[in-house]
Write a protein that holds these residues in place. Structure first.
Motif, PDB file in Angstrom:
ATOM      1  N   ILE A  33     -66.582  74.238  40.430  1.00 28.83           N
ATOM      2  CA  ILE A  33     -65.294  73.736  39.305  1.00 28.83           C
ATOM      3  C   ILE A  33     -64.459  72.785  40.465  1.00 28.83           C
ATOM      4  O   ILE A  33     -64.190  73.542  41.504  1.00 28.83           O
ATOM      5  CB  ILE A  33     -64.800  74.907  38.835  1.00 28.83           C
ATOM      6  CG1 ILE A  33     -65.609  75.849  38.174  1.00 28.83           C
ATOM      7  CG2 ILE A  33     -63.671  74.373  37.893  1.00 28.83           C
ATOM      8  CD1 ILE A  33     -66.286  75.285  36.677  1.00 28.83           C
ATOM      9  N   LEU A  34     -64.363  71.711  39.878  1.00 27.11           N
ATOM     10  CA  LEU A  34     -63.431  70.890  40.595  1.00 27.11           C
ATOM     11  C   LEU A  34     -61.813  70.965  39.872  1.00 27.11           C
ATOM     12  O   LEU A  34     -61.886  70.714  38.862  1.00 27.11           O
ATOM     13  CB  LEU A  34     -63.804  69.354  40.719  1.00 27.11           C
ATOM     14  CG  LEU A  34     -64.669  68.870  41.816  1.00 27.11           C
ATOM     15  CD1 LEU A  34     -65.063  67.708  41.475  1.00 27.11           C
ATOM     16  CD2 LEU A  34     -64.323  69.181  43.179  1.00 27.11           C
ATOM     17  N   ARG A  40     -64.026  75.095  43.777  1.00 28.82           N
ATOM     18  CA  ARG A  40     -64.096  76.666  43.567  1.00 28.82           C
ATOM     19  C   ARG A  40     -65.420  77.069  42.894  1.00 28.82           C
ATOM     20  O   ARG A  40     -66.020  76.087  42.379  1.00 28.82           O
ATOM     21  CB  ARG A  40     -63.085  77.293  43.185  1.00 28.82           C
ATOM     22  CG  ARG A  40     -62.852  77.050  41.511  1.00 28.82           C
ATOM     23  CD  ARG A  40     -61.645  78.017  41.250  1.00 28.82           C
ATOM     24  NE  ARG A  40     -61.380  77.562  39.715  1.00 28.82           N
ATOM     25  CZ  ARG A  40     -61.984  78.527  38.897  1.00 28.82           C
ATOM     26  NH1 ARG A  40     -62.816  79.657  39.126  1.00 28.82           N
ATOM     27  NH2 ARG A  40     -61.687  78.302  37.508  1.00 28.82           N
ATOM     28  N   ILE A  41     -65.985  78.218  43.200  1.00 29.75           N
ATOM     29  CA  ILE A  41     -67.232  78.696  42.522  1.00 29.75           C
ATOM     30  C   ILE A  41     -66.967  79.665  41.292  1.00 29.75           C
ATOM     31  O   ILE A  41     -65.886  80.568  41.645  1.00 29.75           O
ATOM     32  CB  ILE A  41     -68.304  79.322  43.423  1.00 29.75           C
ATOM     33  CG1 ILE A  41     -68.456  78.370  44.550  1.00 29.75           C
ATOM     34  CG2 ILE A  41     -69.350  79.819  42.723  1.00 29.75           C
ATOM     35  CD1 ILE A  41     -69.674  77.488  44.017  1.00 29.75           C
ATOM     36  N   PRO A  80     -76.352  69.527  40.506  1.00 31.44           N
ATOM     37  CA  PRO A  80     -75.584  69.873  41.836  1.00 31.44           C
ATOM     38  C   PRO A  80     -74.231  70.701  41.422  1.00 31.44           C
ATOM     39  O   PRO A  80     -73.848  71.320  42.301  1.00 31.44           O
ATOM     40  CB  PRO A  80     -74.977  68.410  42.274  1.00 31.44           C
ATOM     41  CG  PRO A  80     -75.299  67.455  41.232  1.00 31.44           C
ATOM     42  CD  PRO A  80     -76.255  68.104  40.228  1.00 31.44           C
ATOM     43  N   ARG A  81     -74.084  70.730  40.184  1.00 29.03           N
ATOM     44  CA  ARG A  81     -72.752  71.683  39.807  1.00 29.03           C
ATOM     45  C   ARG A  81     -73.337  73.009  39.629  1.00 29.03           C
ATOM     46  O   ARG A  81     -72.369  74.086  39.866  1.00 29.03           O
ATOM     47  CB  ARG A  81     -72.129  71.156  38.386  1.00 29.03           C
ATOM     48  CG  ARG A  81     -71.534  69.929  38.383  1.00 29.03           C
ATOM     49  CD  ARG A  81     -70.109  70.289  38.529  1.00 29.03           C
ATOM     50  NE  ARG A  81     -69.485  68.673  38.733  1.00 29.03           N
ATOM     51  CZ  ARG A  81     -68.815  68.669  39.927  1.00 29.03           C
ATOM     52  NH1 ARG A  81     -69.011  69.175  41.126  1.00 29.03           N
ATOM     53  NH2 ARG A  81     -68.340  67.209  39.856  1.00 29.03           N
ATOM     54  N   VAL A  82     -74.461  73.248  39.761  1.00 31.97           N
ATOM     55  CA  VAL A  82     -74.922  74.717  39.603  1.00 31.97           C
ATOM     56  C   VAL A  82     -75.356  75.232  41.035  1.00 31.97           C
ATOM     57  O   VAL A  82     -76.182  74.570  41.656  1.00 31.97           O
ATOM     58  CB  VAL A  82     -76.235  74.825  38.658  1.00 31.97           C
ATOM     59  CG1 VAL A  82     -76.824  76.241  38.776  1.00 31.97           C
ATOM     60  CG2 VAL A  82     -75.829  74.532  37.113  1.00 31.97           C
TER      61      VAL A  82
END
Length: 124
Positions: A33-34, A40-41, A80-82
């Protein structure tokens, strides 16, 4: 010719290693998460109720209950977000899609746990 070109382009954006998970498995999906400049994750835990697509377009749907309300999210496997997908527990299911869980409430949403042989688990 064009199909070969498409496959070459897709292969570049696919992840090298994807964990093995099936429909009915409870998974932790670690999502990046941006928030402004920081990253952060965030972990989304739930039951995989569907998988669809192939190649870079492969998606999976995760369902969980939050404060008595059902929440579903679709994730692209190769995004890439996962950051990471962890299998928490496996369940025995006899269907490809578990959409019937949407109508179930409380104990009716439980799935029978699949016993995994520990010797097979370490060799994979």
């Amino acid at each position: 010719m064009s199909q070969e070109l498409m496959n070459a382009v897709e292969k570049a954006s696919m992840k090298a290693e994807i964990p093995f998970f099936e429909i009915g498995d409870t998974v932790d999906v670690h999502t990046r998460i941006l928030e402004g400049e920081k990253e952060r994750i965030q972990i989304f835990t739930g039951v995989v109720i569907a998988r669809s697509g192939s190649g870079t377009r492969e998606m999976f749907t995760v369902r969980r209950i939050v404060q008595g309300e059902g929440v579903e999210r679709k994730f692209p496997i190769h995004s890439p977000r996962v950051a990471k997908i962890e299998v928490v527990r496996s369940a025995v299911v006899r269907r490809a899609k578990l959409y019937y869980l949407r109508d179930r409430v409380g104990k009716g949403t439980r799935l029978k746990e699949r016993r995994v042989d520990q010797s097979k688990k370490t060799t994979e």
